[in-house]
Design a protein around this motif. Structure first.
Motif: not given
Length: 373
Positions: A25-31, A46-53, A166-170
């Motif tokens: 899940x991320x939000x990118x509104x960079x301008x 920015x954002x978050x990434x979840x790895x489920x186990x 995700x976590x790589x958005x920013x």
């Protein structure tokens, strides 16, 4: 027009390890418009990434950076009582972003997933987390919270996007845009024959992933995996002219997973070896101000092929040859995942993507689909 995000492909993603899921899940509104001009980097990026186990998996962690932002890593030490995690959170937002793990815990608890605590069905989900420092890319106050974690968990599955997600958005990788990358290997011979190792990595290093002299990722012997070729001279000149990252705070974080049956100390060895992949892909790596952290998970779905066993000296663990082979694979998939993160990233907040700067490097093809195939 909606951007078509690169999608991790079967046979080259962490979810090739059965039971592993990935959600973003991320939000990118960079301008944002300022008067009659636009100003990058003041919105969301920015954002978050979840790895489920899956239940019953063993987990471990290895932290090599001098400035890590983490949660529940002590719990995964081999000498402690808990054997595995229920999910791993990789997130932006620096230490603030650790709150995204609260939302993952909430979602897992509602599903009854976690460490059983009593006969009434109460559980405590085990959710370790690690962060990257991406606060200067968007607005400083715009960072992942519990809702980000909860939404990323809800999105988790075998199919997932890569790049600026995700976590790589920013994320930023040296002078280029960083992001989320993945890779996997199924071992074809030796004592670990038939076992799979996969990695998912968020690449946000100050160090370079691309050699400015060649315009190609470090480790030319593995370039065929990404379908790249040397870029045009004009593009190479442009790459060399890009300004360096404006902060020395950097982090590469990720998860290595295997379907092997391994003890917690053996899983720790996979996390440790994964850092060799960081060192191969990023120059420099593991600086005193970064937070390089790798988690590792063994689902226990498979056991090593007994016909591929080798003689082990007495006094050593009987699966040491299997662990050694899996550790080698761990380093390779982490390296490939980091390169994939940069190769698939798109320009965000004025941080140029590799694909935009050296488009001719992709003339030989592209290793990731866009979800339209």
């Amino acid at each position: 027009m909606t951007d078509r995000l690169p999608v991790a492909q079967p046979g080259n993603r962490i979810t090739d390890v059965a039971g592993i899921g990935v959600g973003h899940h991320h939000l990118i509104d960079d301008v944002v418009v300022v008067g009659t001009a636009t100003e990058p980097g003041v919105g969301w990026a920015t954002g978050a990434t979840v790895v489920t186990v899956p239940s019953g998996a063993t987990s471990a962690v290895d932290v090599r950076g001098g400035g890590p932002g983490t949660r529940e890593t002590d719990l995964l030490e081999p000498g402690n009582s808990v054997r595995g995690a229920d999910a791993v959170v990789l997130t932006g937002g620096s230490a603030y972003g650790l709150s995204s793990a609260d939302g993952v815990m909430r979602g897992l608890e509602s599903a009854g997933i976690g460490l059983p605590m009593d006969r009434q069905g109460h559980v405590v989900p085990i959710v370790p987390a690690a962060v990257i420092f991406d606060l200067p890319v968007g607005g400083w106050e715009n960072r992942p919270d519990a809702e980000f974690g909860e939404r990323a968990l809800a999105a988790a599955g075998t199919e997932f996007a890569v790049g600026s997600v995700g976590a790589g958005a920013g994320a930023r990788a040296g002078v280029l845009k960083g992001g989320v990358g993945t890779a996997s290997i199924t071992v074809t011979d030796g004592p670990a024959r038939g076992l799979t190792v996969g990695a998912l990595v968020v690449a946000n290093p100050v160090g370079q992933v691309v050699d400015p002299q060649t315009g190609l990722p470090w480790g030319a012997e593995d370039l065929a995996h990404h379908g790249l070729r040397p870029p045009a001279v004009a593009e190479l000149t442009r790459l060399r002219a890009l300004e360096a990252k404006g902060t020395v705070l950097n982090t590469t974080i990720g998860v290595v997973a295997t379907d092997a049956t391994l003890s917690v100390p053996a899983v720790r060895r996979l996390a440790m070896s994964g850092h060799d992949g960081i060192a191969r892909a990023v120059r420099p790596a593991h600086s005193p101000l970064d937070g390089d952290t790798l988690f590792a998970v063994a689902t226990g779905a498979r056991v090593a092929d007994p016909d591929a066993a080798v003689d082990i000296p007495s006094g050593m663990e009987s699966d040491i040859a299997v662990v050694a082979a899996l550790a080698e694979a761990s380093a390779t998939v982490v390296q490939r995942a980091i390169v994939a993160a940069v190769v698939t990233a798109r320009t965000v907040a004025g941080i140029p993507s590799y694909r935009d700067v050296v488009a001719s490097a992709f003339a030989g093809g592209f290793a990731f689909g866009t979800g339209d195939e």
